[in-house]
Design an enzyme around this catalytic site. Structure first.
Site, PDB file in Angstrom:
ATOM      1  N   GLU A  35       0.810  -1.215   0.000  1.00 34.86           N
ATOM      2  CA  GLU A  35       0.000   0.000   0.000  1.00 34.86           C
ATOM      3  C   GLU A  35       0.843   1.264   0.000  1.00 34.86           C
ATOM      4  O   GLU A  35       0.307   2.358  -0.028  1.00 34.86           O
ATOM      5  CB  GLU A  35      -0.924   0.004   1.233  1.00 34.86           C
ATOM      6  CG  GLU A  35      -1.743  -1.239   1.411  1.00 34.86           C
ATOM      7  CD  GLU A  35      -2.669  -1.502   0.251  1.00 34.86           C
ATOM      8  OE1 GLU A  35      -3.007  -0.551  -0.475  1.00 34.86           O
ATOM      9  OE2 GLU A  35      -3.081  -2.655   0.073  1.00 34.86           O
ATOM     10  N   CYS A  64      -1.929  -2.122  -6.255  1.00 35.59           N
ATOM     11  CA  CYS A  64      -0.980  -3.171  -5.884  1.00 35.59           C
ATOM     12  C   CYS A  64      -0.629  -3.981  -7.118  1.00 35.59           C
ATOM     13  O   CYS A  64      -1.488  -4.294  -7.928  1.00 35.59           O
ATOM     14  CB  CYS A  64      -1.605  -4.075  -4.820  1.00 35.59           C
ATOM     15  SG  CYS A  64      -0.613  -5.510  -4.418  1.00 35.59           S
ATOM     16  N   CYS A 121      -1.175  -8.434  -5.379  1.00 35.03           N
ATOM     17  CA  CYS A 121      -2.499  -9.017  -5.124  1.00 35.03           C
ATOM     18  C   CYS A 121      -3.582  -8.171  -5.785  1.00 35.03           C
ATOM     19  O   CYS A 121      -4.554  -7.779  -5.171  1.00 35.03           O
ATOM     20  CB  CYS A 121      -2.747  -9.169  -3.625  1.00 35.03           C
ATOM     21  SG  CYS A 121      -2.658  -7.634  -2.694  1.00 35.03           S
ATOM     22  N   HIS A 130      -8.458  -6.293  -5.150  1.00 35.32           N
ATOM     23  CA  HIS A 130      -9.092  -4.982  -5.287  1.00 35.32           C
ATOM     24  C   HIS A 130     -10.150  -4.995  -6.381  1.00 35.32           C
ATOM     25  O   HIS A 130     -11.210  -4.367  -6.248  1.00 35.32           O
ATOM     26  CB  HIS A 130      -8.037  -3.911  -5.562  1.00 35.32           C
ATOM     27  CG  HIS A 130      -7.224  -3.539  -4.364  1.00 35.32           C
ATOM     28  ND1 HIS A 130      -7.709  -2.740  -3.365  1.00 35.32           N
ATOM     29  CD2 HIS A 130      -5.956  -3.875  -3.997  1.00 35.32           C
ATOM     30  CE1 HIS A 130      -6.785  -2.585  -2.424  1.00 35.32           C
ATOM     31  NE2 HIS A 130      -5.717  -3.273  -2.790  1.00 35.32           N
ATOM     32  N   ARG A 172      -3.589 -10.651   2.625  1.00 36.78           N
ATOM     33  CA  ARG A 172      -3.037  -9.794   3.672  1.00 36.78           C
ATOM     34  C   ARG A 172      -4.069  -9.416   4.730  1.00 36.78           C
ATOM     35  O   ARG A 172      -3.711  -8.813   5.729  1.00 36.78           O
ATOM     36  CB  ARG A 172      -2.457  -8.530   3.042  1.00 36.78           C
ATOM     37  CG  ARG A 172      -1.133  -8.776   2.336  1.00 36.78           C
ATOM     38  CD  ARG A 172      -0.677  -7.522   1.579  1.00 36.78           C
ATOM     39  NE  ARG A 172       0.634  -7.751   1.027  1.00 36.78           N
ATOM     40  CZ  ARG A 172       0.869  -8.396  -0.124  1.00 36.78           C
ATOM     41  NH1 ARG A 172      -0.148  -8.865  -0.816  1.00 36.78           N
ATOM     42  NH2 ARG A 172       2.095  -8.561  -0.560  1.00 36.78           N
ATOM     43  N   SER A 175      -3.533  -2.964   5.016  1.00 36.93           N
ATOM     44  CA  SER A 175      -2.414  -2.200   5.557  1.00 36.93           C
ATOM     45  C   SER A 175      -2.870  -1.136   6.544  1.00 36.93           C
ATOM     46  O   SER A 175      -2.160  -0.831   7.504  1.00 36.93           O
ATOM     47  CB  SER A 175      -1.619  -1.550   4.423  1.00 36.93           C
ATOM     48  OG  SER A 175      -0.920  -2.515   3.686  1.00 36.93           O
ATOM     49  N   CYS A 179       5.915  -5.998   1.169  1.00 42.04           N
ATOM     50  CA  CYS A 179       6.465  -6.414  -0.114  1.00 42.04           C
ATOM     51  C   CYS A 179       7.989  -6.422  -0.079  1.00 42.04           C
ATOM     52  O   CYS A 179       8.621  -7.387  -0.424  1.00 42.04           O
ATOM     53  CB  CYS A 179       5.985  -5.483  -1.224  1.00 42.04           C
ATOM     54  SG  CYS A 179       4.372  -5.922  -1.850  1.00 42.04           S
ATOM     55  N   CYS A 212      13.459  -1.794   1.530  1.00 41.91           N
ATOM     56  CA  CYS A 212      14.542  -1.390   0.621  1.00 41.91           C
ATOM     57  C   CYS A 212      15.637  -0.607   1.319  1.00 41.91           C
ATOM     58  O   CYS A 212      16.706  -0.407   0.746  1.00 41.91           O
ATOM     59  CB  CYS A 212      13.981  -0.601  -0.549  1.00 41.91           C
ATOM     60  SG  CYS A 212      13.133   0.910  -0.080  1.00 41.91           S
TER      61      CYS A 212
END
Length: 555
Positions: A20, A67, A70, A74, A467, A490, A534, A537
């Protein structure tokens, strides 16, 4: 687990990239344990604003692009939302098609999560070089009926050795906090590290099969194209060739789940049972999933329900009227707490240093309580309601690990629940597929019901995505969207505090977490990743005394 440190100060993980948006986690550490935590979403999308004034049938094409993993969930939530607003009953085959695509979504998502998004919080890839491939093969063969060859594991080990000696770990580079000295947070024997690493690589190829299975029904993946208000449009998928194509992809995925994923989950979890007491939350909510009647939540194979204060014996029915979203601590104008039908999305950013408003996420609450959504919530409610498959598989996992049901309320339990959910859905899928095949063989190929717009209406689409709880809420007038609100997993799990200053589930779960090395806070990642991010980073750890910043990459 290593001996707890005595660190005091702030630890910031920023950003942890989520489906998200980008996530920032900030924790206050006292005597080596998290004393307080703040979860902050750093990306504003504004889909609610974009959708105003549009045809409701177009909503799914916008929302599923929130997204890239997934996406189908949605599309399904938006389509169910319009179905509900127009009052249409979709054909049985359409429900089966939607359920089969969702089942493939679950299998894909949870395999990718376990191996590629979460495993490296527990698995030391470099330590696999110290493994005896023959001993590793013996372990693998003892936990799975699928034969494992020592030569194959030796080949994986040789590939890893080449990576490491070249100075580059390839896809594993900076994947976890190892550094120049051993990180005592990683406790797996080298043979188990080797097995898990080999299966990590295998899963990279296997997950494609599950994604292709989704595309059999959805037309393509990502961003499926088969759902419409009133049913589905994929008549070409009603042929024996397409049904058998799905069956072949599904059966290969199911075999991997049963013979690789679940044995690996149990093997790794067996060495981290101390995490059965870390990362737990208090309240749980699920909307259920896989309906036979789109209008009846009670018809869903996975039941809806709520659990408060970890009281499994007192599971409560789900009431949609009890959902509200608070923006007191979010970057939106005002401080209201509103039901989604009345929701307002008016962005008002202050600053990253604002301690009162610190996230782009709103704070959903159910009956005024902060509730965890996702596989653990769904597993707990199904277990509490006595669903036969959930009771059997959950008890099997608890027995294998030698723990009782209280261990589920933890980071370990949250990770195990994904495996429990995956195994159950994989087993159930064959029955749905056979039912569709039988319907087609008998001449029933109906996939769509005609409908007309009401002048004004409201609609909601409830989906339990991999999720967690997802809902789209819409008010329409004369076929045009007046208001549209997305309440996503989320926001439930990773949002900020609410008007009553209650911590979100991830904030609550982090409190009490031991941090043994503030320069390598893998413990934070373990709990945050258990909610299925996900990609993480970048990790920055700030020492408030010296103001020294340590930078890491974490995937």
């Amino acid at each position: 687990m290593a001996a707890q440190g005595d660190y005091n100060g702030m630890v910031v993980v920023d950003p942890i990239t989520r489906i998200e948006g980008h996530l920032r986690i900030e924790v206050e550490v006292e005597n080596g344990k998290v004393k307080n935590a703040w979860s902050s979403s750093q990306l504003f999308r504004g889909l609610e604003i974009i959708l105003k004034g549009r045809d409701p049938r177009d909503a799914q094409h916008f929302t599923q692009r929130a997204c890239g993993v997934c996406t189908y969930v949605h599309a399904l939530a938006s389509t169910r939302c319009v179905d509900n607003a127009i009052g249409v009953n979709i054909p049985k085959n359409a429900s089966l098609m939607r359920n089969l695509c969702m089942a493939a979504q679950y299998m894909h998502d949870h395999i990718v999560h376990f191996y590629h998004l979460h495993a490296l919080d527990w698995v030391n890839v470099a330590n696999a070089l110290n493994a005896d491939p023959a001993a590793a093969a013996d372990i693998a063969n003892s936990i799975s009926e699928r034969p494992t060859n020592a030569d194959d594991l030796a080949a994986v080990q040789a590939k890893l050795k080449a990576f490491i000696e070249s100075g580059q770990l390839g896809i594993f580079t900076n994947a976890y906090f190892l550094g120049d000295t051993p990180n005592e947070a990683y406790v797996l024997p080298p043979e188990v590290d080797l097995i898990a690493t080999a299966h990590y690589l295998e899963a990279l190829h296997l997950q494609v099969k599950a994604a292709r299975a989704m595309a059999v029904w959805g037309g393509k993946n990502p961003h499926t194209q088969f759902t419409v208000a009133g049913g589905v449009t994929n008549y070409d998928a009603l042929t024996p060739e397409r049904i058998n194509e799905f069956r072949g992809l599904y059966q290969e995925t199911k075999a991997f789940i049963e013979q690789v994923y679940i044995p690996d989950l149990l093997a790794v979890a067996g060495f981290y049972k101390d995490w059965a007491g870390i990362g737990g939350t208090t309240n749980f909510l699920t909307f259920g999933e896989f309906p036979t009647d789109e209008y009846d939540l009670a018809s869903r194979y996975y039941p809806a329900g709520a659990i408060f204060d970890r009281d499994i014996a007192g599971v409560q029915d789900f009431n949609p009227d009890e959902i509200a979203e608070s923006i007191k601590h979010s970057w939106y104008d005002g401080d209201s707490t509103l039901h989604p039908y009345d929701g307002v999305t008016e962005p008002l950013y202050t600053s990253l240093d604002d301690k009162e408003r610190y996230s782009w996420m709103k704070a959903p609450r159910y009956m005024g309580k902060s509730c965890e959504v996702g596989p653990l919530a769904q597993t707990l409610v199904a277990y509490a309601k006595g669903q036969e498959e959930s009771v059997a598989v959950t008890n099997m996992v608890l027995e294998k690990l030698g723990v009782d049901a209280t261990a589920l309320f933890s980071t370990l339990g949250r990770t195990a629940a994904r495996g429990i959910e995956t195994a159950i859905i994989a087993a159930k899928t064959e029955g749905w597929l056979q039912e569709l095949e039988d319907n087609v063989a008998s001449g029933d190929t109906e996939l769509y019901t005609e409908w007309e717009w009401p002048e004004e209406s409201q609609g909601v689409g409830f989906v339990t995505a991999p999720r967690g709880g997802l809902s789209h809420w819409m008010t329409q007038k004369n076929g045009v969207i007046e208001n549209f609100q997305l309440v996503v997993p989320s926001t439930w799990n990773l949002g900020p505090r609410c008007e009553n200053d209650l911590l979100s589930p991830v904030e609550e779960a982090l409190v009490g977490t031991p941090i043994f090395d503030p320069e390598r806070p893998v413990e934070i990642l373990r709990t945050v990743h258990s909610y299925d991010p996900c990609i993480a980073c970048g990790v920055h750890v700030i020492d408030p005394t010296t103001n020294k910043v340590h930078k890491f990459k974490a995937f």
